[in-house]
Design a protein around this motif. Structure first.
Motif, PDB file in Angstrom:
ATOM      1  N   ALA A  71       0.760  -1.231  -0.144  1.00 29.72           N
ATOM      2  CA  ALA A  71      -0.099  -0.042   0.003  1.00 29.72           C
ATOM      3  C   ALA A  71       0.881   1.224   0.054  1.00 29.72           C
ATOM      4  CB  ALA A  71      -0.771  -0.079   1.365  1.00 29.72           C
ATOM      5  N   ASP A  72       0.329   2.408  -0.322  1.00 31.90           N
ATOM      6  CA  ASP A  72       0.906   3.405  -0.457  1.00 31.90           C
ATOM      7  C   ASP A  72       1.052   4.159   1.204  1.00 31.90           C
ATOM      8  OD1 ASP A  72       1.091   3.728  -3.210  1.00 31.90           O
ATOM      9  OD2 ASP A  72      -0.787   4.850  -3.419  1.00 31.90           O
ATOM     10  N   LYS A  73       2.184   5.028   1.291  1.00 38.69           N
ATOM     11  CA  LYS A  73       2.206   5.631   2.807  1.00 38.69           C
ATOM     12  C   LYS A  73       2.099   6.849   2.702  1.00 38.69           C
ATOM     13  CE  LYS A  73       3.560   1.124   3.830  1.00 38.69           C
ATOM     14  NZ  LYS A  73       3.701   0.427   2.515  1.00 38.69           N
ATOM     15  N   THR A  74       1.735   7.513   3.920  1.00 42.72           N
ATOM     16  CA  THR A  74       1.902   9.130   3.895  1.00 42.72           C
ATOM     17  C   THR A  74       2.423   9.326   5.117  1.00 42.72           C
ATOM     18  OG1 THR A  74      -0.319   9.141   2.965  1.00 42.72           O
ATOM     19  CG2 THR A  74       0.604  11.064   4.194  1.00 42.72           C
ATOM     20  N   ALA A  85      -0.235   7.462   7.511  1.00 44.22           N
ATOM     21  CA  ALA A  85      -1.417   6.687   6.775  1.00 44.22           C
ATOM     22  C   ALA A  85      -0.548   5.524   6.032  1.00 44.22           C
ATOM     23  CB  ALA A  85      -2.380   7.640   5.791  1.00 44.22           C
ATOM     24  N   GLY A 115      -2.000   3.302   3.267  1.00 43.42           N
ATOM     25  CA  GLY A 115      -3.165   2.759   2.376  1.00 43.42           C
ATOM     26  C   GLY A 115      -4.655   3.683   2.853  1.00 43.42           C
ATOM     27  N   PRO A 116      -5.465   2.897   3.320  1.00 45.67           N
ATOM     28  CA  PRO A 116      -6.685   3.565   3.816  1.00 45.67           C
ATOM     29  C   PRO A 116      -6.623   3.850   5.354  1.00 45.67           C
ATOM     30  CG  PRO A 116      -7.239   1.457   3.493  1.00 45.67           C
ATOM     31  CD  PRO A 116      -5.916   1.521   3.041  1.00 45.67           C
ATOM     32  N   LEU A 117      -5.622   3.198   6.151  1.00 49.61           N
ATOM     33  CA  LEU A 117      -5.687   3.453   7.334  1.00 49.61           C
ATOM     34  C   LEU A 117      -4.924   4.659   7.918  1.00 49.61           C
ATOM     35  CD1 LEU A 117      -4.612  -0.346   8.182  1.00 49.61           C
ATOM     36  CD2 LEU A 117      -6.971   0.836   8.050  1.00 49.61           C
ATOM     37  N   THR A 118      -5.251   5.391   8.947  1.00 46.70           N
ATOM     38  CA  THR A 118      -4.662   6.539   9.263  1.00 46.70           C
ATOM     39  C   THR A 118      -4.339   6.746  10.771  1.00 46.70           C
ATOM     40  OG1 THR A 118      -6.588   7.691  10.186  1.00 46.70           O
ATOM     41  CG2 THR A 118      -6.130   7.836   7.833  1.00 46.70           C
ATOM     42  N   GLN A 123      -6.992   6.708  13.901  1.00 47.12           N
ATOM     43  CA  GLN A 123      -7.515   5.588  14.448  1.00 47.12           C
ATOM     44  C   GLN A 123      -6.549   4.786  15.605  1.00 47.12           C
ATOM     45  OE1 GLN A 123      -7.686   4.515  10.126  1.00 47.12           O
ATOM     46  NE2 GLN A 123      -9.635   3.517  10.850  1.00 47.12           N
ATOM     47  N   GLN A 175      -9.566  -3.257   3.366  1.00 46.74           N
ATOM     48  CA  GLN A 175     -10.501  -2.493   2.833  1.00 46.74           C
ATOM     49  C   GLN A 175     -10.547  -1.959   1.330  1.00 46.74           C
ATOM     50  OE1 GLN A 175     -10.870   0.876   5.731  1.00 46.74           O
ATOM     51  NE2 GLN A 175     -10.412  -0.123   7.150  1.00 46.74           N
ATOM     52  N   ASN A 176      -9.289  -1.946   0.774  1.00 43.27           N
ATOM     53  CA  ASN A 176      -9.343  -1.442  -0.667  1.00 43.27           C
ATOM     54  C   ASN A 176      -9.746  -2.480  -1.514  1.00 43.27           C
ATOM     55  OD1 ASN A 176      -6.976  -3.029   0.095  1.00 43.27           O
ATOM     56  ND2 ASN A 176      -5.958  -2.232  -1.666  1.00 43.27           N
TER      57      ASN A 176
END
Length: 305
Positions: A78-81, A210, A212-215, A218, A245-246
């Motif tokens: 997944a992509d990371k932020t 983040a 993927g869709p997880l931040t 949470q 989730q994706n």
């Protein structure tokens, strides 16, 4: 005289725990150390994570227990932020604040010049991994060689920078938000930016916000978990499919379920690709749907409970 008695420490009882904990890792701790701390708090027999964070870094670290460990690899892709801080004019041997200063340069960078250089780093590019990394050469991590003063050639790898936003710039420091593909080294990005500006740079802070869709909004900290009772901690143990989730959902009939969970392909509708597969609300695993409408099991969870 009474015989000397020693207190006996009760042996830890491990149990089967299935799920995901979204942890906010503190700076200064290794990923494995916090994984083991949380594992003990949940008494989980089996645990893993979805890719390490450097000890200096803080932020989101999804931890997997039991059957959820089977899907950890899917989140690795997944992509990371990240949010990161750079100091210009100082170069270290590790590319971050934990390293030894090897060079100091004068800094004469204007905000407009920085923004122009940042724009060049958007999109696909080749990045050379740092020596202080866990990549291996002849079975040895590169960081072990680097600590011995040994520098070896590294092959550049293609990465993608989806976003590189300037959040603040003052006193030879800048804060950036980076959204990037897997395998991107933010320390290498900092060094490349410093070289492009002609003054050098290194990371002074790094926080992953983040995966993927997880931040990280949470997430929970180790200290917060430690203050709760074992039953209260369960609210932070999410179902294994939180990691998926994706992916689209494929629901199977009772007959299809019997075939699928024994490793047999079944017919399904939809576009070719990966699916998370369910019987009602129960996750069965991952399936791969081909163009002819055949869904093949890719990774199954233990449904014996």
């Amino acid at each position: 005289m009474k015989p000397h008695s020693e207190s006996v420490v009760p042996r830890k009882t491990w149990r089967r725990v299935n799920g995901v904990v979204l942890l906010d890792k503190p700076s200064g701790a290794s990923s494995n150390a916090v994984l083991q701390s949380v594992r003990r708090l949940f008494s989980a027999a089996k645990a893993g994570h979805t890719g390490t964070l450097d000890p200096m870094a803080s932020g989101l670290l999804p931890l997997c227990f039991g059957e959820a460990t089977k899907f950890a690899v899917d989140l690795l892709d997944a992509d990371k932020t990240y949010e990161t801080e750079l100091l210009f004019g100082v170069v270290t041997d590790t590319g971050d604040a934990e390293g030894r200063v090897v060079q100091r340069r004068a800094v004469a960078v204007e905000r407009s010049e920085l923004e122009t250089v940042l724009s060049r780093f958007h999109g696909r590019q080749n990045q050379v991994p740092p020596m202080f990394s866990a990549l291996k050469r002849d079975g040895k991590p590169l960081y072990e060689l680097a600590r011995q003063g040994i520098i070896v050639p590294r092959q550049a790898r293609e990465v993608t920078i989806h976003e590189l936003a300037l959040l603040d710039f003052a006193d030879n420091r800048c804060r950036l938000r980076v959204m990037c593909s897997k395998g991107t080294y933010i320390r290498s990005l900092a060094e490349d930016l410093g070289n492009a500006l002609g003054c050098g740079a290194h990371l002074t802070a790094l926080r992953r916000t983040a995966v993927g869709p997880l931040t990280v909004d949470q997430a929970v900290t180790v200290d917060q978990l430690a203050e709760l009772s074992e039953s209260e901690r369960q609210v932070f143990l999410h179902a294994p499919d939180l990691l998926l989730q994706n992916l689209p959902i494929c629901a199977l009939t009772e007959e299809q379920v019997r075939r699928f969970i024994h490793g047999n392909p079944v017919s399904a509708q939809g576009q070719a690709g990966q699916y998370r597969v369910y019987e009602g609300l129960r996750l069965l695993g991952l399936g791969e749907l081909d163009a002819s409408g055949i869904l093949r099991p890719r990774r199954l969870i233990n449904t014996s409970d």
